[in-house]
Design a protein around this motif. Structure first.
Motif, short mmCIF file in Angstrom:
data_model
loop_
_atom_site.label_atom_id
_atom_site.label_comp_id
_atom_site.label_asym_id
_atom_site.label_seq_id
_atom_site.Cartn_x
_atom_site.Cartn_y
_atom_site.Cartn_z
N VAL A 295 -55.49 -24.86 79.41
CA VAL A 295 -55.69 -24.03 78.22
C VAL A 295 -54.34 -23.61 77.65
O VAL A 295 -54.07 -23.73 76.45
N ILE A 296 -53.46 -23.14 78.55
CA ILE A 296 -52.15 -22.67 78.09
C ILE A 296 -51.36 -23.82 77.47
O ILE A 296 -50.75 -23.67 76.41
N GLN A 297 -51.42 -24.97 78.11
CA GLN A 297 -50.71 -26.14 77.61
C GLN A 297 -51.14 -26.48 76.18
O GLN A 297 -50.32 -26.74 75.31
N GLU A 298 -52.46 -26.41 75.97
CA GLU A 298 -52.97 -26.76 74.64
C GLU A 298 -52.53 -25.76 73.59
O GLU A 298 -52.43 -26.09 72.41
N CYS A 299 -52.32 -24.53 74.00
CA CYS A 299 -52.05 -23.48 73.01
C CYS A 299 -50.59 -23.10 72.95
O CYS A 299 -50.23 -22.14 72.28
N LEU A 300 -49.74 -23.85 73.65
CA LEU A 300 -48.34 -23.41 73.80
C LEU A 300 -47.65 -23.08 72.49
O LEU A 300 -47.05 -22.03 72.36
#
Lengths: 173, 682
Positions: A32-37
């Motif tokens: 999730v974090i990767q997608e929203c970085l």
């Protein structure tokens, strides 16, 4: 000194140990974090999706999200505490939301609330020790035609009585 | 100057620059629009609803903080309707605010009190709501008392804008509260204790931890001065009562209420003036021990020694003495003692030409900031105010390029980081500039022919070419190369570590013969360059050395703190601190600032210049103290940038961090700042 982590520390922030977060959940969280970085204003989305994964938002997780997204921890904490959608306390596997809006109130919402509280030894907003249920009163759900209405997880139930409510809940573990 | 707009505020014609908000525009006409959350320079957020005004042609009142002036706008700030709204707002806030103005330290300067007074509100007409939040007093700097908080959000906004990012709101509605992450006390939140939040709090929710019983606001005398503890040279306002400093705030009273910044050292370090290491009387070494003597005897003795030593006398000074002291020192050494051995600590990290060539600049006008080899950081406490100034500029449409061989605290905010060798990076940039439509003198291009460029340097050059007012802030070691950029466009300056490094050099305290390093050739990261002929060494200010240099027969230390070098001295003379003297200094931006005396010099201490004048008298010479116009003239000297100097200068041997700590050791050790050291937060 811990404080310059936000601005100078590029390394992956160490995942804090937490008994409610399994390795599988961590993988999901990182995805999730990767997608929203680099998405501006993505905090709310990240928090919502992480809460879906873990069930609630432990403080350690908020910290982790802040470090990973490189935004101040105070800001993440502020957002998480602002929206009632987010909970920083453990939540049950099943969320019961009883509507206490005007229409439902008139048609006996608090009888339902009272019965649920008594039966499962709950308070408004609290969770059973076995984390089976979390009980929440909500304002109007926009289903006044079904008053009194109750939501269990994602399913809405209308025109219910206290007895019916208890019966419905027996199917949720 | 931009476009001007004409409008009427309360019937008065006002001319304001286009884009200005109504609160500032009204201020131009001397009309105050009430507000509790507005901060000049920052975007209005309309949280408090106190600044509602009526505009002719509009049905509903609008907030003045977030409304821009328009041509022919007619604004009314005191109509019955808006006054009623304001009264209601104050009434609501008072229902949650303790009404203890009788003991409240903010009384007299409290915005809420002022408005409640204006509306004659003694008590809220709503039922009293009280929360029992704990008071955060776990640190000796900032006390946070949420009971007083009116949730205006000023502290949250300054904290965010300066990049500390410690405070934010928790929850919503009436239950909101200003918190740190996870509602921890400040000392566990990553706070640097700069106290910016104290300055902006309109009430008493954030105050100095020891503010109670120090006096009412109207009892204080205020002195506009400058903090001399590091190269930033920030404006401060010193509040005194009974010849004691009670508190220090950021910024000077005039000309604006714009937010300023000072760091923990500047705000809370003042206790060192009465600290345990203060030198209060002259001392002379007798039989191996330093013994107190009278000022008269000490100066007579010293005068004789100076006369005898003559050109074998050496003067070393810190670069944080005032211009007047520096100029007197320069005259004293040259005209009275007749020695050419004079230098300041500035020569450790900068050559005098660099500080002289450093241009005058306005940071808040720059649209592009290029940091070359400078790493300011609030957290390592290296030039913290520069860190804040850059961050603040970036939040207001500025852009940033960092050029540094190491990672810097500001890298993440920069659009381009040129990591790697600074000089190569600058050369690469210069080489690429002509590709972006800017003409560069062949003379300069010739010197960068061999430089190699990469994509990053190209982009940096493009940004530089596209900017209209770039500002290059460079470490002195790279200034000669970096200033070539300013030769194309913008301004360049060498960032000193000490407050008055520019001033001291401009006043003539610079090496003519032996340098600081020659005279002080001892440890402390300094390269020993052979021994000087100096027999009598005269150290002015808290020179950060701890050993008497080899070959020196007699060491005089004229300083305010009994630290390091003073312990080794043969004679110690008590000097006044910057808070006890008046004069002027030149800050890193080249601005001449006046320093106002806040308190009387402690014990027998005197300003440096008074001591020199007395010594001169004892030596049978007359020494005139410089006048302000002489200082101003010297400070105004401008040296044209030389072009195409691509040479690499010897870099400072020490890290800025350890140097500044050594320099400010007396302040750190004899004030509440010691707490930082003891809790490992320095």
């Amino acid at each position: 000194m811990q404080q310059n982590i936000f601005h100078t520390d590029n390394s992956d922030y160490f995942r804090p140990a937490h008994r409610d977060i399994t390795p599988g959940m961590w993988q999901g969280i990182d995805r999730v974090i990767q997608e929203c970085l680099d998405v501006p204003g993505a905090v709310t989305q990240v928090l919502r999706r992480c809460q879906d994964l873990v069930g609630y938002l432990p403080v350690e997780l908020l910290d982790y999200i802040a470090h990973s997204l490189n935004i101040p921890a105070s800001e993440v904490f502020g957002v998480a505490s602002f929206y009632s959608l987010f909970s920083m306390k453990p939540r049950g596997r099943n969320i019961i939301r009883v509507c206490t809006g005007t229409a439902c109130h008139v048609r006996g919402a608090d009888l339902i609330m009272r019965r649920l509280k008594q039966t499962y030894h709950l308070e408004d907003g609290s969770t059973t020790p076995d984390r089976r249920f979390t009980l929440e009163s909500v304002r109007c759900m926009g289903a006044c035609g079904l008053a009194p209405a109750m939501n269990i997880n994602q399913t809405a139930h209308g025109h219910i009585t206290p007895d019916q409510a208890l019966k419905l809940l027996q199917e949720y573990y | 100057m931009g476009k001007q707009v004409k409008l009427r505020i309360d019937g008065q014609e006002v001319q304001a620059p286009a884009g200005m908000n109504l609160i500032d525009a009204a201020e131009l006409a001397g009309i105050h629009i009430p507000n509790l959350c507005y901060l000049r320079g920052m975007k209005g957020i309309g949280a408090c609803r106190m600044c509602l005004v009526e505009v002719e042609g509009l049905k509903a009142p609008i907030i003045a903080c977030n409304t821009k002036v328009k041509q022919d706008m007619a604004v009314h700030t005191r109509t019955e309707r808006v006054q009623e709204i304001r009264r209601f707002v104050v009434d609501l806030i008072l229902s949650m605010h303790p009404l203890d103005c009788v003991t409240c330290t903010k009384s007299g300067v409290c915005n809420l009190q002022e408005y409640a007074y204006e509306f004659g509100l003694k008590e809220s007409s709503f039922s009293r709501k009280k929360f029992t939040y704990p008071v955060d007093e776990g640190n000796p700097f900032v006390k946070r008392d949420p009971a007083y908080c009116i949730l205006c959000g000023r502290c949250v906004r300054v904290c965010k804008e300066q990049g500390t990012n410690v405070l934010d709101f928790m929850g919503r509605g009436i239950e909101s509260k200003v918190i740190t992450a996870n509602d921890m006390p400040l000392h566990e939140s990553g706070c640097t204790f700069c106290g910016s939040c104290i300055d902006v709090c309109p009430v008493s929710a954030l105050r100095e931890a020891d503010r109670e019983k120090k006096g009412r606001e109207w009892e204080f005398s205020r002195h506009e001065s400058v903090c001399m503890l590091c190269g930033c040279g920030c404006d401060i306002t010193v509040s005194t009562k009974g010849d004691l400093i009670q508190k220090i705030n950021a910024g000077s009273r005039s000309p604006s209420t714009e937010q300023h910044f000072i760091c923990t050292y500047g705000r809370f370090g003042y206790e060192h003036v009465d600290g345990g290491k203060r030198i209060l009387s002259p001392m002379v070494r007798k039989g191996g021990q330093l013994q107190e003597v009278s000022m008269k005897d000490a100066l007579e003795d010293l005068a004789g020694r100076l006369k005898k030593a003559g050109k074998n006398t050496g003067f070393i000074s810190t670069a944080s003495i005032l211009n007047e002291d520096a100029m007197t020192l320069q005259r004293f050494s040259g005209e009275v003692v007749k020695t050419s051995n004079i230098d300041s600590t500035a020569s450790l990290y900068a050559r005098p030409e660099q500080l002289e060539k450093s241009q005058k600049a306005k940071l808040d006008k720059a649209d592009l900031i290029i940091l070359v080899g400078v790493n300011p950081s609030q957290w390592t406490r290296v030039l913290p105010a520069l860190d804040v100034a850059v961050r603040r500029r970036l939040s207001r449409k500025g852009r940033l390029i960092t050029i540094n061989s190491q990672e810097t605290a500001l890298d993440k905010l920069a659009e381009i980081n040129l990591n790697g060798d600074e000089i190569q990076a600058v050369q690469g940039m210069i080489k690429s500039v002509p590709d972006h439509g800017i003409k560069v003198d062949q003379k300069l291009l010739k010197h960068v022919q061999e430089a190699s460029t990469d994509k990053n340097m190209q982009q940096a050059a493009e940004m530089f070419a596209g900017s209209s007012n770039p500002l290059i802030i460079s470490d002195p070691a790279f200034f000669d190369v970096a200033s070539n950029l300013a030769w194309i466009k913008g301004q360049a300056m060498a960032m000193p570590l000490e407050s008055n490094a520019r001033g001291v050099v401009l006043m003539g305290v610079k090496s003519k013969d032996n340098t600081f390093q020659d005279m002080a050739a001892v440890e402390h990261g300094l390269v020993q360059r052979g021994r000087s002929t100096v027999k009598l060494l005269y150290a002015v200010g808290d020179v950060p050395l701890s050993k008497k240099p080899d070959g020196v027969d007699f060491l005089v230390v004229q300083s305010s703190s009994f630290t390091g070098l003073a312990r080794e001295a043969d004679m110690v003379l008590p000097a006044a601190t910057y808070l006890e003297s008046s004069g002027s200094m030149v800050d890193y931006l080249g601005q001449l600032k006046t320093v106002e005396q806040a308190i009387e010099p402690r014990g027998e201490s005197k300003t440096h210049r008074d001591i020199f004048v007395q010594l001169a008298k004892n030596m049978g010479a007359t020494l005139k103290k410089p006048t302000f116009s002489e200082v101003k003239k010297a400070a105004g000297t401008e040296v044209i940038l030389s072009v195409a100097d691509m040479s690499r200068k010897e870099a400072f041997q020490e890290t800025p961090e350890s140097y500044l700590q050594a320099l400010n050791a007396p302040v750190l050790e004899t004030s509440r700042l010691l707490w930082l050291k003891e809790s490992g937060m320095t």
